[in-house]
Design a protein around this motif. Sequence first.
Motif, mmCIF file in Angstrom:
data_model
loop_
_atom_site.group_PDB
_atom_site.id
_atom_site.type_symbol
_atom_site.label_atom_id
_atom_site.label_comp_id
_atom_site.label_asym_id
_atom_site.label_seq_id
_atom_site.Cartn_x
_atom_site.Cartn_y
_atom_site.Cartn_z
ATOM 1 N N GLU A 1 5.826 73.811 -10.737
ATOM 2 C CA GLU A 1 7.203 73.903 -11.246
ATOM 3 C C GLU A 1 7.995 75.053 -10.628
ATOM 4 O O GLU A 1 9.187 74.943 -10.413
ATOM 5 C CB GLU A 1 7.214 74.052 -12.771
ATOM 6 N N ASN A 2 7.331 76.175 -10.383
ATOM 7 C CA ASN A 2 8.063 77.360 -9.922
ATOM 8 C C ASN A 2 8.191 77.473 -8.409
ATOM 9 O O ASN A 2 8.890 78.358 -7.923
ATOM 10 C CB ASN A 2 7.418 78.631 -10.484
ATOM 11 N N TYR A 3 7.547 76.564 -7.663
ATOM 12 C CA TYR A 3 7.647 76.618 -6.197
ATOM 13 C C TYR A 3 9.103 76.636 -5.753
ATOM 14 O O TYR A 3 9.474 77.309 -4.805
ATOM 15 C CB TYR A 3 6.995 75.386 -5.565
ATOM 16 N N VAL A 4 9.936 75.847 -6.455
ATOM 17 C CA VAL A 4 11.329 75.643 -6.037
ATOM 18 C C VAL A 4 12.085 76.956 -5.854
ATOM 19 O O VAL A 4 12.975 77.056 -5.017
ATOM 20 C CB VAL A 4 12.081 74.726 -7.035
ATOM 21 N N ASN A 5 11.698 77.977 -6.612
ATOM 22 C CA ASN A 5 12.454 79.227 -6.557
ATOM 23 C C ASN A 5 12.470 79.880 -5.169
ATOM 24 O O ASN A 5 13.371 80.645 -4.853
ATOM 25 C CB ASN A 5 11.927 80.202 -7.613
ATOM 26 N N TYR A 6 11.476 79.541 -4.334
ATOM 27 C CA TYR A 6 11.474 80.097 -2.976
ATOM 28 C C TYR A 6 12.672 79.614 -2.165
ATOM 29 O O TYR A 6 13.212 80.356 -1.346
ATOM 30 C CB TYR A 6 10.175 79.721 -2.245
ATOM 31 N N THR A 7 13.084 78.354 -2.395
ATOM 32 C CA THR A 7 14.179 77.793 -1.590
ATOM 33 C C THR A 7 15.451 78.595 -1.783
ATOM 34 O O THR A 7 16.240 78.777 -0.869
ATOM 35 C CB THR A 7 14.480 76.331 -1.985
ATOM 36 N N ASN A 8 15.624 79.079 -2.979
ATOM 37 C CA ASN A 8 16.872 79.729 -3.347
ATOM 38 C C ASN A 8 16.809 81.242 -3.203
ATOM 39 O O ASN A 8 17.790 81.934 -3.419
ATOM 40 C CB ASN A 8 17.153 79.355 -4.812
ATOM 41 N N SER A 9 15.645 81.745 -2.828
ATOM 42 C CA SER A 9 15.502 83.197 -2.726
ATOM 43 C C SER A 9 15.850 83.695 -1.322
ATOM 44 O O SER A 9 15.733 84.872 -1.034
ATOM 45 C CB SER A 9 14.082 83.621 -3.108
ATOM 46 N N ILE A 10 16.292 82.771 -0.464
ATOM 47 C CA ILE A 10 16.651 83.149 0.907
ATOM 48 C C ILE A 10 18.063 83.729 0.927
ATOM 49 O O ILE A 10 18.963 83.176 0.285
ATOM 50 C CB ILE A 10 16.593 81.899 1.830
ATOM 51 N N ARG A 11 18.268 84.811 1.654
ATOM 52 C CA ARG A 11 19.573 85.465 1.733
ATOM 53 C C ARG A 11 20.633 84.475 2.233
ATOM 54 O O ARG A 11 20.430 83.786 3.228
ATOM 55 C CB ARG A 11 19.518 86.666 2.674
ATOM 56 N N GLY A 12 21.749 84.404 1.524
ATOM 57 C CA GLY A 12 22.863 83.551 1.938
ATOM 58 C C GLY A 12 22.782 82.122 1.403
ATOM 59 O O GLY A 12 23.779 81.430 1.306
ATOM 60 N N VAL A 13 21.580 81.673 1.056
ATOM 61 C CA VAL A 13 21.420 80.301 0.568
ATOM 62 C C VAL A 13 21.991 80.188 -0.844
ATOM 63 O O VAL A 13 21.715 81.017 -1.705
ATOM 64 C CB VAL A 13 19.935 79.867 0.606
ATOM 65 N N GLU A 14 22.828 79.139 -1.051
ATOM 66 C CA GLU A 14 23.464 78.962 -2.359
ATOM 67 C C GLU A 14 22.760 77.890 -3.194
ATOM 68 O O GLU A 14 22.784 77.945 -4.416
ATOM 69 C CB GLU A 14 24.933 78.591 -2.170
ATOM 70 N N VAL A 15 22.197 76.889 -2.514
ATOM 71 C CA VAL A 15 21.495 75.827 -3.242
ATOM 72 C C VAL A 15 20.119 75.616 -2.617
ATOM 73 O O VAL A 15 19.991 75.533 -1.392
ATOM 74 C CB VAL A 15 22.293 74.498 -3.201
ATOM 75 N N GLY A 16 19.110 75.547 -3.455
ATOM 76 C CA GLY A 16 17.753 75.269 -2.998
ATOM 77 C C GLY A 16 17.244 73.989 -3.633
ATOM 78 O O GLY A 16 17.480 73.733 -4.814
#
Length: 333
Positions: A244-259
């Motif tokens: 469930e928590n894997y998704v948070n990596y997508t959004n933790s990238i600098r500048g990224v607004e949607v993961g």
Amino acid sequence: MSLPSSWDQVISTLKKYNRFTLGCHLNPDGDAIGSLLALGLSLEKAGKQVEMILPEGIPLTFQFLPGIQQTVEQPTFHPEVVISVDCAERGRLQLPDEIFASEPLLVNIDHHISNDHFGQVNLVLPEASATGQIIFALLEKCAYPIDSAIASALYTAIATDTGFFRYSNTTGEVLSIAARLVEDYQISPSQIAERVYEERSFASIRLLGEVLSTLQISGNQRYSWMYLSQEMIEKYEVEMEEIENYVNYTNSIRGVEVGLFFKEMKPDEVKISWRSKASVDVSRLAAHFGGGGHMRAAGCSVKGSLSAVMAEVLSFLRNYFEENSQERIDVLR
Ligand SMILES: [Mn+2]
């Protein structure tokens, strides 16, 4: 927090009746489990007959919660009242149909903005950070007991839904409720954080490595995505709740607004988790595909092959960012 009438209705329902069945949504998270447990244990302490139902059993992550063993998978009595907690729609409420045979009163307590008020009595407060925050206020208003088991459940509900007090829904009110739970009932925030975050299985971390190797970023660097295929699921024996928590990596990238995290649940069904920073309301984007959730965390399920669904959703997102190319509005200001 909202219309006084819904508080009054819920409070009088809790006072008036004696037999309660409590349920929550599928794949329950910390807020669902914590809210269910806190309300159930407190009603029981107040002398009511209570059944807390988790048809899929107790999620591994939350087995440490005191009192959680009192939850059951199957109902054993006909309730006067069914209480749904943290569940946005009737269809996601995870309770066997037989419970509704005696036509119990349905009470809906939730904080999802997309909640469609499916209960006969509704206490839906989108401004609440967690359903656990509503339950805490409710127990106080009812003068129903809180002990350390109930406090642990409430703390876990609030902590998990605020990302352990990191997300934008971390308000002063929520922090002061957490502080009171810790002070008054001697619960341990570090122990709860450890149990929730540092009890991963070896396989789930290995699987995370494979999922992260699929991570990609859009040309404008405003959204990123990764996926989990059936093949990867089969290779590792991992409980679905662990991913469930894997998704948070997508959004933790600098500048990224949607993961985005695409999960191929079945050969023709893809579950998508959406995360955003403050600039984009992903509950609206997920709603385009029949899903919903919160502004910064949402989900949906789309029929089709993994590659087809990914192509469809990513093209939708590309259009969205083209149409909104000028707006990088930070709603937090
Ligand atoms: Mn919640």
